[in-house]
Scaffold this motif. Structure first.
Motif, PDB file in Angstrom:
ATOM      1  N   TYR A 172       5.717  68.733  98.557  1.00  0.00           N
ATOM      2  CA  TYR A 172       5.441  69.767  97.552  1.00  0.00           C
ATOM      3  C   TYR A 172       6.717  70.447  97.063  1.00  0.00           C
ATOM      4  O   TYR A 172       6.944  70.570  95.866  1.00  0.00           O
ATOM      5  CB  TYR A 172       4.477  70.816  98.120  1.00  0.00           C
ATOM      6  N   PHE A 173       7.553  70.897  97.983  1.00  0.00           N
ATOM      7  CA  PHE A 173       8.735  71.655  97.589  1.00  0.00           C
ATOM      8  C   PHE A 173       9.768  70.768  96.893  1.00  0.00           C
ATOM      9  O   PHE A 173      10.431  71.195  95.952  1.00  0.00           O
ATOM     10  CB  PHE A 173       9.345  72.369  98.805  1.00  0.00           C
ATOM     11  N   GLN A 174       9.893  69.516  97.327  1.00  0.00           N
ATOM     12  CA  GLN A 174      10.812  68.597  96.672  1.00  0.00           C
ATOM     13  C   GLN A 174      10.340  68.291  95.256  1.00  0.00           C
ATOM     14  O   GLN A 174      11.131  68.286  94.310  1.00  0.00           O
ATOM     15  CB  GLN A 174      10.934  67.313  97.479  1.00  0.00           C
ATOM     16  N   GLN A 175       9.034  68.059  95.085  1.00  0.00           N
ATOM     17  CA  GLN A 175       8.507  67.785  93.752  1.00  0.00           C
ATOM     18  C   GLN A 175       8.632  68.999  92.847  1.00  0.00           C
ATOM     19  O   GLN A 175       8.937  68.872  91.659  1.00  0.00           O
ATOM     20  CB  GLN A 175       7.044  67.354  93.852  1.00  0.00           C
ATOM     21  N   ALA A 176       8.427  70.188  93.397  1.00  0.00           N
ATOM     22  CA  ALA A 176       8.567  71.405  92.599  1.00  0.00           C
ATOM     23  C   ALA A 176      10.015  71.594  92.155  1.00  0.00           C
ATOM     24  O   ALA A 176      10.276  71.993  91.014  1.00  0.00           O
ATOM     25  CB  ALA A 176       8.094  72.611  93.397  1.00  0.00           C
ATOM     26  N   ALA A 177      10.955  71.305  93.023  1.00  0.00           N
ATOM     27  CA  ALA A 177      12.366  71.436  92.657  1.00  0.00           C
ATOM     28  C   ALA A 177      12.749  70.414  91.592  1.00  0.00           C
ATOM     29  O   ALA A 177      13.461  70.731  90.637  1.00  0.00           O
ATOM     30  CB  ALA A 177      13.249  71.275  93.889  1.00  0.00           C
ATOM     31  N   LEU A 178      12.289  69.176  91.736  1.00  0.00           N
ATOM     32  CA  LEU A 178      12.605  68.141  90.753  1.00  0.00           C
ATOM     33  C   LEU A 178      11.934  68.412  89.408  1.00  0.00           C
ATOM     34  O   LEU A 178      12.478  68.083  88.363  1.00  0.00           O
ATOM     35  CB  LEU A 178      12.184  66.767  91.275  1.00  0.00           C
ATOM     36  N   ALA A 179      10.747  69.012  89.432  1.00  0.00           N
ATOM     37  CA  ALA A 179      10.049  69.313  88.182  1.00  0.00           C
ATOM     38  C   ALA A 179      10.785  70.375  87.374  1.00  0.00           C
ATOM     39  O   ALA A 179      10.701  70.391  86.143  1.00  0.00           O
ATOM     40  CB  ALA A 179       8.625  69.772  88.478  1.00  0.00           C
ATOM     41  N   ASN A 180      11.518  71.255  88.039  1.00  0.00           N
ATOM     42  CA  ASN A 180      12.237  72.321  87.341  1.00  0.00           C
ATOM     43  C   ASN A 180      13.627  71.908  86.886  1.00  0.00           C
ATOM     44  O   ASN A 180      14.284  72.665  86.183  1.00  0.00           O
ATOM     45  CB  ASN A 180      12.341  73.562  88.232  1.00  0.00           C
ATOM     46  N   MET A 181      14.088  70.723  87.297  1.00  0.00           N
ATOM     47  CA  MET A 181      15.417  70.260  86.907  1.00  0.00           C
ATOM     48  C   MET A 181      15.333  69.608  85.528  1.00  0.00           C
ATOM     49  O   MET A 181      14.406  68.854  85.253  1.00  0.00           O
ATOM     50  CB  MET A 181      15.960  69.252  87.911  1.00  0.00           C
ATOM     51  N   PRO A 182      16.303  69.851  84.657  1.00  0.00           N
ATOM     52  CA  PRO A 182      16.285  69.178  83.360  1.00  0.00           C
ATOM     53  C   PRO A 182      16.613  67.694  83.547  1.00  0.00           C
ATOM     54  O   PRO A 182      17.429  67.332  84.385  1.00  0.00           O
ATOM     55  CB  PRO A 182      17.387  69.890  82.570  1.00  0.00           C
ATOM     56  N   PRO A 183      15.960  66.823  82.787  1.00  0.00           N
ATOM     57  CA  PRO A 183      16.232  65.394  82.949  1.00  0.00           C
ATOM     58  C   PRO A 183      17.628  65.047  82.440  1.00  0.00           C
ATOM     59  O   PRO A 183      18.097  65.608  81.455  1.00  0.00           O
ATOM     60  CB  PRO A 183      15.160  64.732  82.082  1.00  0.00           C
ATOM     61  N   LYS A 184      18.279  64.154  83.160  1.00  0.00           N
ATOM     62  CA  LYS A 184      19.602  63.683  82.752  1.00  0.00           C
ATOM     63  C   LYS A 184      19.421  62.286  82.161  1.00  0.00           C
ATOM     64  O   LYS A 184      19.342  61.310  82.889  1.00  0.00           O
ATOM     65  CB  LYS A 184      20.543  63.640  83.956  1.00  0.00           C
ATOM     66  N   LEU A 185      19.318  62.237  80.859  1.00  0.00           N
ATOM     67  CA  LEU A 185      19.097  60.967  80.178  1.00  0.00           C
ATOM     68  C   LEU A 185      20.415  60.456  79.612  1.00  0.00           C
ATOM     69  O   LEU A 185      21.194  61.218  79.051  1.00  0.00           O
ATOM     70  CB  LEU A 185      18.089  61.145  79.043  1.00  0.00           C
ATOM     71  N   ASP A 186      20.619  59.183  79.765  1.00  0.00           N
ATOM     72  CA  ASP A 186      21.786  58.564  79.176  1.00  0.00           C
ATOM     73  C   ASP A 186      21.508  58.393  77.690  1.00  0.00           C
ATOM     74  O   ASP A 186      20.570  57.716  77.296  1.00  0.00           O
ATOM     75  CB  ASP A 186      22.057  57.210  79.835  1.00  0.00           C
ATOM     76  N   GLN A 187      22.303  59.030  76.849  1.00  0.00           N
ATOM     77  CA  GLN A 187      22.032  59.012  75.420  1.00  0.00           C
ATOM     78  C   GLN A 187      22.136  57.617  74.825  1.00  0.00           C
ATOM     79  O   GLN A 187      21.448  57.310  73.870  1.00  0.00           O
ATOM     80  CB  GLN A 187      22.983  59.958  74.703  1.00  0.00           C
ATOM     81  N   ILE A 188      22.957  56.775  75.390  1.00  0.00           N
ATOM     82  CA  ILE A 188      23.100  55.433  74.839  1.00  0.00           C
ATOM     83  C   ILE A 188      21.845  54.615  75.122  1.00  0.00           C
ATOM     84  O   ILE A 188      21.363  53.894  74.267  1.00  0.00           O
ATOM     85  CB  ILE A 188      24.353  54.739  75.416  1.00  0.00           C
ATOM     86  N   GLN A 189      21.274  54.741  76.313  1.00  0.00           N
ATOM     87  CA  GLN A 189      20.093  53.963  76.652  1.00  0.00           C
ATOM     88  C   GLN A 189      18.863  54.431  75.899  1.00  0.00           C
ATOM     89  O   GLN A 189      18.001  53.647  75.570  1.00  0.00           O
ATOM     90  CB  GLN A 189      19.826  54.020  78.154  1.00  0.00           C
ATOM     91  N   THR A 190      18.750  55.712  75.625  1.00  0.00           N
ATOM     92  CA  THR A 190      17.561  56.216  74.948  1.00  0.00           C
ATOM     93  C   THR A 190      17.680  56.130  73.437  1.00  0.00           C
ATOM     94  O   THR A 190      16.700  56.274  72.742  1.00  0.00           O
ATOM     95  CB  THR A 190      17.293  57.681  75.329  1.00  0.00           C
TER      96      THR A 190
END
Length: 173
Positions: free
Chosen positions: A68-86
């Motif tokens: 629960y706590f790990q998922q909650a922490a990951l849900a609040n983190m902004p995604p780090k997307l590689d701009q070239i791949q997306t």
């Protein structure tokens, strides 16, 4: 029993109330404890109860759902997307790429196969090295249709010409 006995009992019952009233009106709760002591003590007890409650709640949640706590922490983190791949590249601040300036447009005779691997090929002219795959458009050759490395000698079939490489004489039969 007489009325005097009952009056003594009534006075004994009211005695703690009178003492409390006297303490409250006197400005101190006790001869030993000041108002600041009572505030610090109350805050300490409140903090202890809140901490124990939070510990019990977090322990119960971790028993129910260990992640629960790990998922909650990951849900609040902004995604780090590689701009070239997306494909979301900011072109307004892009560094300009050098433009290829040729003296003349290459012809199919200018190209030779350097290497063929998987579904890609390296083609060379006197001034350039080009990496191509099926569907690439190459000046002078046009669109690349097929790349074949298994026919004994590498072959690149383009819209305007077919390039054949030198047969590999070191290959084992």
């Amino acid at each position: 029993m007489s009325n005097i006995a009952f009056e003594d009992l009534d006075e004994k019952k009211d005695l703690p109330r009178k003492r409390l009233r006297e303490r409250l009106t006197a400005g101190t709760f006790s001869a030993e404890w000041t108002l600041a002591d009572w505030l610090v003590g109350t805050a300490s007890v409140t903090l202890a109860v809140a901490s124990a409650s939070f510990f019990c709640w977090s322990f119960a949640v971790s028993l129910q759902s260990p992640d629960y706590f790990q998922q909650a922490a990951l849900a609040n983190m902004p995604p780090k997307l590689d701009q070239i791949q997306t494909g979301s590249i900011d072109t307004s601040n892009a560094m300009p790429a050098p433009e290829i300036v040729r003296l003349r447009e290459p012809t199919p005779e200018d190209y030779q196969i350097v290497m063929v691997f998987r579904n890609e090929a390296l083609l060379a002219t006197r001034d350039e090295l080009v990496r191509v795959k099926v569907g690439s458009v190459v000046p002078g050759l046009g669109s690349i249709r097929t790349i074949d490395a298994e026919a004994g000698s590498p072959t690149v079939v383009a819209e305007n010409a077919t390039l054949r490489g030198v047969a590999n004489t070191n290959a084992k039969p």
